[in-house]
Scaffold this motif. Sequence first.
Motif, short mmCIF file in Angstrom:
data_model
loop_
_atom_site.label_atom_id
_atom_site.label_comp_id
_atom_site.label_asym_id
_atom_site.label_seq_id
_atom_site.Cartn_x
_atom_site.Cartn_y
_atom_site.Cartn_z
N LEU A 4 0.87 -1.19 0.00
CA LEU A 4 0.00 0.00 0.00
C LEU A 4 0.90 1.23 0.00
CD1 LEU A 4 -3.24 0.73 1.87
CD2 LEU A 4 -1.31 2.28 2.23
N HIS A 5 0.63 2.13 -0.93
CA HIS A 5 1.45 3.34 -1.07
C HIS A 5 0.56 4.57 -0.94
CE1 HIS A 5 4.88 1.13 -3.10
NE2 HIS A 5 3.89 0.26 -3.22
N LYS A 6 1.00 5.49 -0.09
CA LYS A 6 0.31 6.78 -0.01
C LYS A 6 1.12 7.81 -0.80
CE LYS A 6 -1.74 6.50 4.57
NZ LYS A 6 -1.95 7.30 5.79
N PHE A 7 0.42 8.78 -1.36
CA PHE A 7 1.14 9.82 -2.08
C PHE A 7 0.35 11.13 -2.05
CE2 PHE A 7 -1.57 9.21 -5.82
CZ PHE A 7 -1.94 7.88 -5.70
N LEU A 8 1.09 12.20 -2.28
CA LEU A 8 0.48 13.54 -2.32
C LEU A 8 0.84 14.19 -3.64
CD1 LEU A 8 1.50 15.07 1.14
CD2 LEU A 8 -0.84 14.68 0.34
N PHE A 9 0.02 15.11 -4.06
CA PHE A 9 0.34 15.91 -5.24
C PHE A 9 0.90 17.23 -4.72
CE2 PHE A 9 -2.57 12.72 -6.57
CZ PHE A 9 -2.12 12.36 -7.84
N ASP A 10 2.17 17.44 -5.00
CA ASP A 10 2.92 18.54 -4.41
C ASP A 10 2.22 19.89 -4.65
OD1 ASP A 10 4.93 19.73 -3.01
OD2 ASP A 10 6.31 19.87 -4.72
N GLY A 11 1.90 20.54 -3.54
CA GLY A 11 1.30 21.88 -3.64
C GLY A 11 -0.18 21.90 -3.94
N LEU A 12 -0.77 20.71 -4.16
CA LEU A 12 -2.19 20.66 -4.49
C LEU A 12 -2.97 20.02 -3.35
CD1 LEU A 12 -1.90 19.33 -8.17
CD2 LEU A 12 -1.88 21.70 -7.36
N PRO A 13 -4.26 20.37 -3.20
CA PRO A 13 -5.03 19.81 -2.09
C PRO A 13 -5.57 18.42 -2.44
CG PRO A 13 -6.39 21.34 -3.32
CD PRO A 13 -5.05 21.34 -3.99
N VAL A 14 -4.71 17.54 -2.87
CA VAL A 14 -5.13 16.22 -3.33
C VAL A 14 -4.16 15.17 -2.80
CG1 VAL A 14 -5.75 14.79 -5.32
CG2 VAL A 14 -5.96 17.28 -5.48
N ARG A 15 -4.73 14.07 -2.30
CA ARG A 15 -3.89 12.96 -1.87
C ARG A 15 -4.39 11.68 -2.53
NH1 ARG A 15 -5.96 12.87 4.36
NH2 ARG A 15 -8.19 12.79 3.91
N GLY A 16 -3.53 10.68 -2.45
CA GLY A 16 -3.92 9.41 -3.07
C GLY A 16 -3.35 8.23 -2.31
N ASP B 17 -9.35 -10.06 -8.89
CA ASP B 17 -9.52 -11.36 -9.53
C ASP B 17 -8.98 -12.42 -8.57
OD1 ASP B 17 -6.75 -11.28 -9.76
OD2 ASP B 17 -6.76 -10.88 -11.92
N GLU B 18 -8.64 -13.59 -9.06
CA GLU B 18 -8.25 -14.66 -8.14
C GLU B 18 -6.81 -14.53 -7.64
OE1 GLU B 18 -7.05 -16.14 -12.17
OE2 GLU B 18 -8.65 -14.89 -11.32
N LYS B 19 -6.08 -13.54 -8.14
CA LYS B 19 -4.70 -13.35 -7.70
C LYS B 19 -4.46 -12.03 -6.99
CE LYS B 19 -3.25 -15.67 -11.87
NZ LYS B 19 -2.89 -15.25 -13.23
N VAL B 20 -5.18 -11.00 -7.40
CA VAL B 20 -4.91 -9.64 -6.91
C VAL B 20 -6.22 -8.94 -6.55
CG1 VAL B 20 -3.86 -7.40 -7.49
CG2 VAL B 20 -2.92 -9.48 -8.50
N ALA B 21 -6.20 -8.21 -5.44
CA ALA B 21 -7.30 -7.29 -5.12
C ALA B 21 -6.64 -5.92 -4.98
CB ALA B 21 -8.00 -7.69 -3.83
N ALA B 22 -7.11 -4.96 -5.76
CA ALA B 22 -6.38 -3.69 -5.83
C ALA B 22 -7.33 -2.51 -5.83
CB ALA B 22 -5.49 -3.66 -7.07
N GLY B 23 -6.81 -1.37 -5.44
CA GLY B 23 -7.63 -0.18 -5.43
C GLY B 23 -6.80 1.08 -5.49
N LEU B 24 -7.42 2.12 -6.03
CA LEU B 24 -6.80 3.45 -6.09
C LEU B 24 -7.80 4.44 -5.53
CD1 LEU B 24 -4.64 5.53 -7.14
CD2 LEU B 24 -5.90 5.53 -9.31
N LEU B 25 -7.35 5.24 -4.59
CA LEU B 25 -8.20 6.27 -3.99
C LEU B 25 -7.55 7.63 -4.23
CD1 LEU B 25 -9.85 6.33 -0.50
CD2 LEU B 25 -8.23 8.13 -1.08
N ILE B 26 -8.34 8.54 -4.74
CA ILE B 26 -7.90 9.94 -4.90
C ILE B 26 -8.89 10.79 -4.14
CG2 ILE B 26 -7.60 11.84 -6.55
CD1 ILE B 26 -5.41 9.75 -6.83
N GLN B 27 -8.38 11.67 -3.29
CA GLN B 27 -9.30 12.43 -2.44
C GLN B 27 -8.82 13.88 -2.32
OE1 GLN B 27 -9.79 11.39 1.88
NE2 GLN B 27 -11.90 11.03 1.24
#
Length: 356
Positions: free
Chosen positions: A35-47, A207-217
């Motif tokens: 699980l990786h968290k990230f920010l958009f530099d200078g913008l009010p957005v995280r992911g 699927d049967e091998k991976v469960a994945a997600g992307l969140l942008i907020q």
Amino acid sequence: MPSLAYSPDPTPDPTPDRTRLTPRAYLPDIPVSELHKFLFDGLPVRGIIVRLTDAWTEVLQRRQRNTSTGPWAPEVAELMGQMAAAGALMQSNIKFNGALVLQIFGDGPVKVAVAEVQPDLSLRATAKVVGEVLAGARLPQMVNVGNQGRCAITLDPRDKFPGQQPYQGVVPLHGDRMEKLERLSEVLEHYMLQSEQLDTKLILAADEKVAAGLLIQRLPVEGEGNLAGSFVSSANEDAIGVNEDYNRIATLAASLTAQELLELDVDTVLRRLFWEEKVLRFAPQTPRFACSCSRDRVSSMIRSLGQQEAEDILAERGDIEVGCDFCGHQYRFDVVDAARLFTSPGDQPPVPRAVQ
Ligand SMILES: [Zn+2]
């Protein structure tokens, strides 16, 4: 790729002829969940982006070898994987010392579906399925046949003070015009908007091998808070839908296909989507499977049935057997174990009981 000792079961299987695991489970190349968290530099957005691999296949394998339930239909497995990925994203998105429990109470063949994620990102999931899930069934056919399905998000504090109740938010599985929502991601986006007044884009796939997600907020306009509602402010509400940076990044995120999310590594996904943005990455975390069931908890459960009920079961079956739906572990209590459960271990002298 870091090498890791993948051990799907700490105890070797004494009955190797049981067909209970896909061969892939024993291959050493299953990557570790991340699980990786990230920010958009200078913008009010995280992911946040999550890829459950070993943690997810372990959920599936334990369900598969649970002889009292059997494996999930692929459609149910896909929903459960999406719930596990979403639970990990939502847990890591809040500052909260306790379990995040994502539940769907369905009115179709899937009666209850649960994914529970702890603050250290250990997770477990289970579902109760009654009746047949048709091939190709989507969210409405599984859990929202009569439009009565509900999704609940519960935050259960680890150190409760006396009388403290878990926080719970509930959203329906339909939109504002009563239309049945086709995707879990839409249900949860609704929830985030309602409970936090925060624009959120969610992409989920499994699927049967991976469960994945992307969140942008979108980041809250003022202060910090969590799902318990401290984001709520008129400034946040006024900002819904109007932040151009969020809208641009959410549109980029929405272009990600389920196949890309499942097949590409995290670096590639982030580079392909956001190559024009300045993305600040945090150190990755490692979600894993873990079940919090214990003999103590099962003991309390049996005690709550009452002594008469326990004795009835003993008289009928000879012992009390309780299986954990999350991990498949079986807990057995014979007559002596059960009698002990109803004997007060306190400082009072033992009360004579007629245990037949
Ligand atoms: Zn368990």
